[in-house]
Design a protein around this motif. Structure first.
Motif, PDB file in Angstrom:
ATOM      1  N   SER A  71       0.808  -1.221   0.000  1.00 17.47           N
ATOM      2  CA  SER A  71       0.000   0.000   0.000  1.00 17.47           C
ATOM      3  C   SER A  71       0.841   1.271   0.000  1.00 17.47           C
ATOM      4  N   LEU A  72       2.101   1.179   0.419  1.00 16.91           N
ATOM      5  CA  LEU A  72       2.960   2.368   0.426  1.00 16.91           C
ATOM      6  C   LEU A  72       3.092   2.972  -0.966  1.00 16.91           C
ATOM      7  N   LEU A  73       2.864   2.166  -1.994  1.00 13.31           N
ATOM      8  CA  LEU A  73       2.980   2.646  -3.371  1.00 13.31           C
ATOM      9  C   LEU A  73       1.711   3.315  -3.882  1.00 13.31           C
ATOM     10  N   ASP A  74       0.628   3.221  -3.133  1.00 10.90           N
ATOM     11  CA  ASP A  74      -0.648   3.758  -3.603  1.00 10.90           C
ATOM     12  C   ASP A  74      -0.564   5.275  -3.739  1.00 10.90           C
ATOM     13  N   GLY A  75      -0.857   5.774  -4.923  1.00 13.74           N
ATOM     14  CA  GLY A  75      -0.854   7.218  -5.154  1.00 13.74           C
ATOM     15  C   GLY A  75       0.492   7.806  -5.510  1.00 13.74           C
ATOM     16  N   ILE A  76       1.555   7.013  -5.529  1.00  8.19           N
ATOM     17  CA  ILE A  76       2.864   7.521  -5.933  1.00  8.19           C
ATOM     18  C   ILE A  76       2.825   7.830  -7.437  1.00  8.19           C
ATOM     19  N   PRO A  77       3.221   9.050  -7.845  1.00  9.22           N
ATOM     20  CA  PRO A  77       3.175   9.375  -9.279  1.00  9.22           C
ATOM     21  C   PRO A  77       4.155   8.532 -10.071  1.00  9.22           C
ATOM     22  N   ALA A  78       3.676   8.005 -11.186  1.00 12.54           N
ATOM     23  CA  ALA A  78       4.514   7.156 -12.033  1.00 12.54           C
ATOM     24  C   ALA A  78       5.330   8.005 -13.011  1.00 12.54           C
ATOM     25  N   ASN A  79       6.400   7.446 -13.462  1.00 15.23           N
ATOM     26  CA  ASN A  79       7.354   8.130 -14.330  1.00 15.23           C
ATOM     27  C   ASN A  79       6.837   8.214 -15.767  1.00 15.23           C
ATOM     28  N   ILE A 116       8.796   7.901 -19.394  1.00 18.23           N
ATOM     29  CA  ILE A 116      10.086   7.563 -19.971  1.00 18.23           C
ATOM     30  C   ILE A 116       9.988   7.664 -21.485  1.00 18.23           C
ATOM     31  N   ARG A 117      10.787   8.560 -22.072  1.00 18.18           N
ATOM     32  CA  ARG A 117      10.775   8.805 -23.513  1.00 18.18           C
ATOM     33  C   ARG A 117       9.374   9.078 -24.032  1.00 18.18           C
ATOM     34  N   GLY A 118       8.618   9.862 -23.249  1.00 15.45           N
ATOM     35  CA  GLY A 118       7.275  10.240 -23.652  1.00 15.45           C
ATOM     36  C   GLY A 118       6.208   9.209 -23.387  1.00 15.45           C
ATOM     37  N   GLU A 119       6.592   8.069 -22.831  1.00 21.24           N
ATOM     38  CA  GLU A 119       5.622   6.989 -22.597  1.00 21.24           C
ATOM     39  C   GLU A 119       5.291   6.902 -21.110  1.00 21.24           C
ATOM     40  N   LYS A 120       4.005   7.003 -20.783  1.00 18.35           N
ATOM     41  CA  LYS A 120       3.549   6.937 -19.407  1.00 18.35           C
ATOM     42  C   LYS A 120       3.800   5.555 -18.819  1.00 18.35           C
ATOM     43  N   GLN A 121       4.354   5.537 -17.586  1.00 14.31           N
ATOM     44  CA  GLN A 121       4.583   4.288 -16.874  1.00 14.31           C
ATOM     45  C   GLN A 121       3.454   4.075 -15.853  1.00 14.31           C
ATOM     46  N   TYR A 122       3.429   2.909 -15.240  1.00 17.53           N
ATOM     47  CA  TYR A 122       2.361   2.582 -14.303  1.00 17.53           C
ATOM     48  C   TYR A 122       2.944   1.911 -13.061  1.00 17.53           C
ATOM     49  N   LEU A 123       2.255   2.125 -11.948  1.00 18.71           N
ATOM     50  CA  LEU A 123       2.628   1.521 -10.679  1.00 18.71           C
ATOM     51  C   LEU A 123       1.424   0.837 -10.066  1.00 18.71           C
ATOM     52  N   ALA A 124       1.641  -0.303  -9.468  1.00 18.49           N
ATOM     53  CA  ALA A 124       0.593  -1.008  -8.734  1.00 18.49           C
ATOM     54  C   ALA A 124       0.910  -0.943  -7.248  1.00 18.49           C
ATOM     55  N   ALA A 125      -0.118  -1.136  -6.432  1.00 19.70           N
ATOM     56  CA  ALA A 125       0.047  -1.218  -4.976  1.00 19.70           C
ATOM     57  C   ALA A 125      -0.657  -2.475  -4.497  1.00 19.70           C
ATOM     58  N   PRO A 126      -0.155  -3.654  -4.838  1.00 18.65           N
ATOM     59  CA  PRO A 126      -0.893  -4.900  -4.644  1.00 18.65           C
ATOM     60  C   PRO A 126      -0.922  -5.377  -3.198  1.00 18.65           C
ATOM     61  N   LEU A 127      -1.809  -6.324  -2.974  1.00 16.80           N
ATOM     62  CA  LEU A 127      -1.887  -7.092  -1.737  1.00 16.80           C
ATOM     63  C   LEU A 127      -1.859  -8.567  -2.126  1.00 16.80           C
ATOM     64  N   ALA A 147      14.899   4.977 -16.334  1.00 15.68           N
ATOM     65  CA  ALA A 147      14.578   3.559 -16.533  1.00 15.68           C
ATOM     66  C   ALA A 147      13.591   2.955 -15.551  1.00 15.68           C
ATOM     67  N   VAL A 148      13.202   3.655 -14.483  1.00 13.14           N
ATOM     68  CA  VAL A 148      12.421   3.021 -13.423  1.00 13.14           C
ATOM     69  C   VAL A 148      11.063   3.716 -13.283  1.00 13.14           C
ATOM     70  N   SER A 149      10.021   2.928 -13.011  1.00  9.59           N
ATOM     71  CA  SER A 149       8.651   3.460 -12.946  1.00  9.59           C
ATOM     72  C   SER A 149       8.475   4.503 -11.855  1.00  9.59           C
ATOM     73  N   THR A 150       9.228   4.404 -10.761  1.00 11.18           N
ATOM     74  CA  THR A 150       9.118   5.384  -9.690  1.00 11.18           C
ATOM     75  C   THR A 150      10.045   6.578  -9.891  1.00 11.18           C
ATOM     76  N   GLY A 151      10.801   6.619 -10.991  1.00  7.04           N
ATOM     77  CA  GLY A 151      11.660   7.757 -11.270  1.00  7.04           C
ATOM     78  C   GLY A 151      10.849   9.000 -11.597  1.00  7.04           C
ATOM     79  N   GLY A 152      11.547  10.096 -11.878  1.00  7.82           N
ATOM     80  CA  GLY A 152      10.866  11.335 -12.207  1.00  7.82           C
ATOM     81  C   GLY A 152      10.259  12.041 -11.013  1.00  7.82           C
TER      82      GLY A 152
END
Length: 550
Positions: free
Chosen positions: A280-288, A290-301, A418-423
């Protein structure tokens, strides 16, 4: 008076001439003698000299060194000096150095026996330690990298660090060669993928080459298996998220038609065999981007069951927590179509990577270890037993962290590229993790008990962590001395930004006393300096550096 045998161990020369002149003073309780030595430009070797001294020096207290200044300032890294004599039967007196000599400054090395401030019957040692700390506080200054995070050494680049905290030549070459080799391998694989199209998971084998290990080969062949997926939570790269369930998580919404799943989870909960990994710590963290392409983050259980034979197997995966737009997020089960179930597990592994790299590796290991390293250099003189205990572990901490801030997690660094949590998302995540960091979470016995992981035969990480802790705990014998207490205050009040004021009590589970579920109970947060930090902080320091390098 008599003949002294002097051993000089050289670690490195910045430049190497034919010979290097060094002035050495033997300082005893009844006098001192100045000697001239000519050292060969050898690295990693010890040279021995014999010199006659016409007067009685008494018990040796110090050795002083000064390197002869030449047109080229050939800095010298001295490992140590040993002195025997006078007489053939005298035991060696050891003077540790492990520092660079530059310019024409005189470096004073006390005899190597560890001494607390209160043990100094001779005033010369007390004056030495006070002078040493004054100079160190000038060299090792604090800086703020990002608000809300631990403070760091004041250095923008590795070249700004004090010379004694820099990589040695062999370490630097090894480190930089590993970076170049990894970058070259990545480029070659990238070129290879541009020349072929992929239509199956097996096509990933086209880039599974380069440096390998037996473990990598085993993971390569069974990475899709549920057994390995669960095993990694216990003994993989990040064994810090898993905990035994005290109750069914509130975020786990079971939709209609999943009554059998709910009944299974309740049975496992009551038997004490239900575990969870909540991201859950990842919930709401803005994703990066990269080269104009939107990345995505999950906050799984992930909910897992411990089988009687010790296997930890996933039961259900929820990719995102409930939200107003999706009050009942979909659940993924092992009975789902194989690729759907595999994709859910891949999202979990992606989230595990983010938390492992940022919360548990960067923050809890590197950044907290840097606080301890800077506080050690500012507060503990070289004669202090805790300094002698820690210095092998913090030798390269400041340079590796400074390189990370200027190349890895900096603006435009590797994380941004290179990483989804970058930016910027990585900084948000670090601040969240810092806000919930507690002292007890850094102590394996407390942390493993709070997560209900004691006494599990297949929890190999837990067993190893406790064994290491018990070994280093035998060295925890220094209590109540002013230098150690100043060190503790420097860690909590300065480096960790007034952590002693965050003496909150978190609602974390107590360890189970039997096979039943865990009941909620209080869990201590940061303890005030002088209590647990005063007696166990050095254990945390050694443990952090052990897992950082091990």
């Amino acid at each position: 008076m008599g003949r002294y045998r002097i051993g000089v161990a050289t670690g490195a020369w910045l430049f190497s001439g034919s010979h290097n002149r060094v002035q050495l003073w033997l300082v005893g309780a009844r006098g001192e003698a100045r000697l001239e030595l000519r050292l060969r430009p050898a690295r990693g070797q010890e040279e021995e000299f014999e010199r006659d001294v016409p007067k009685d020096l008494g018990p040796l207290q110090f050795v002083k060194l000064r390197k002869h200044h030449s047109l080229v300032d050939d800095a010298w890294f001295c490992d140590c000096i040993t002195v025997r004599g006078p007489g053939a039967c005298e035991e060696a007196t050891f003077f540790p150095c492990y520092r660079w000599l530059q310019g024409q400054d005189v470096l004073s090395l006390p005899e190597g026996t560890a001494r607390l401030a209160g043990d100094n019957a001779l005033d010369v040692f007390q004056k030495h330690r006070e002078k040493e700390l004054k100079e160190r506080r000038r060299l090792y200054c604090w800086a703020t990298w990002k608000e809300g995070l631990p403070r760091t050494i004041a250095a923008e680049r590795q070249d700004d660090l004090p010379p004694n905290s820099r990589f040695h030549e062999e370490k630097r070459l090894d480190f930089e060669w590993a970076l170049k080799a990894g970058a070259l391998e990545t480029v070659l694989k990238r070129v290879y993928t541009l020349l072929s199209s992929w239509s199956r998971l097996e096509d990933f084998d086209q880039i599974f080459w380069g440096q390998k290990s037996d473990l990598a080969e085993r993971v390569h062949h069974c990475w899709r298996d549920d057994e390995l997926f669960g095993y990694q939570f216990l003994n993989g790269a990040n064994p810090m998220v898993l905990r035994r369930s005290a109750s069914l998580p509130s975020r786990l919404v079971l939709p209609s038609g999943t009554e059998a799943l709910g009944a299974q989870l309740e049975r496992e909960l009551q038997s004490g065999s239900l575990f969870e990994a909540d991201f859950s710590l990842l919930d709401g963290i803005p994703a990066n981007v990269i080269r104009g392409e939107k990345q995505y983050l999950a906050a799984p259980l992930v909910m897992l069951q411990m089988r009687p034979e010790g296997k930890l197997l996933p039961v259900v995966i929820q990719i995102q927590p409930p939200s107003p737009s999706c009050p009942a997020p979909p659940l993924f089960l092992p009975s789902d179509p194989p690729l759907a179930w595999l994709l859910a597990k891949i999202w979990v592994r992606n989230s595990d990577f983010q938390l492992h790299q940022l919360q548990y590796h960067l923050l809890n290991t590197h950044l907290v270890a840097e606080v301890i390293a800077v506080a050690t250099m500012r507060c503990l003189p070289g004669l202090h037993p805790v300094f002698k205990l820690l210095i092998p572990h913090i030798r390269y901490t400041l340079e590796i962290n400074t390189r990370a801030r200027s190349q890895l997690i900096s603006e435009g660094g590797i994380f941004d590229k290179a990483v989804s949590t970058g930016g910027g998302g990585h900084v948000h995540l670090l601040r969240r993790a810092m806000a919930q960091l507690t002292y007890s979470s850094l102590c394996p016995p407390d942390d493993l008990a709070a997560r209900g992981l004691l006494g599990i035969p297949s929890a190999l990480y837990a067993h190893d962590a406790l064994r290491l802790w018990e070994i280093i705990a035998r060295d925890d014998v220094v209590r109540g001395d002013p230098e150690l207490q100043a060190w503790c205050r420097e860690i909590t009040e300065v480096g960790l930004c007034q952590a002693q004021d965050r003496a909150q009590v978190t609602d974390a589970p107590n360890p189970p006393q039997h096979g039943g579920p865990i009941r909620p109970g209080p869990q201590p947060g940061w303890d005030v300096p002088g209590s647990r930090w005063g007696s166990r902080a050095l254990l945390v320091a050694i443990f952090l550096h052990a897992i950082q390098t091990g």
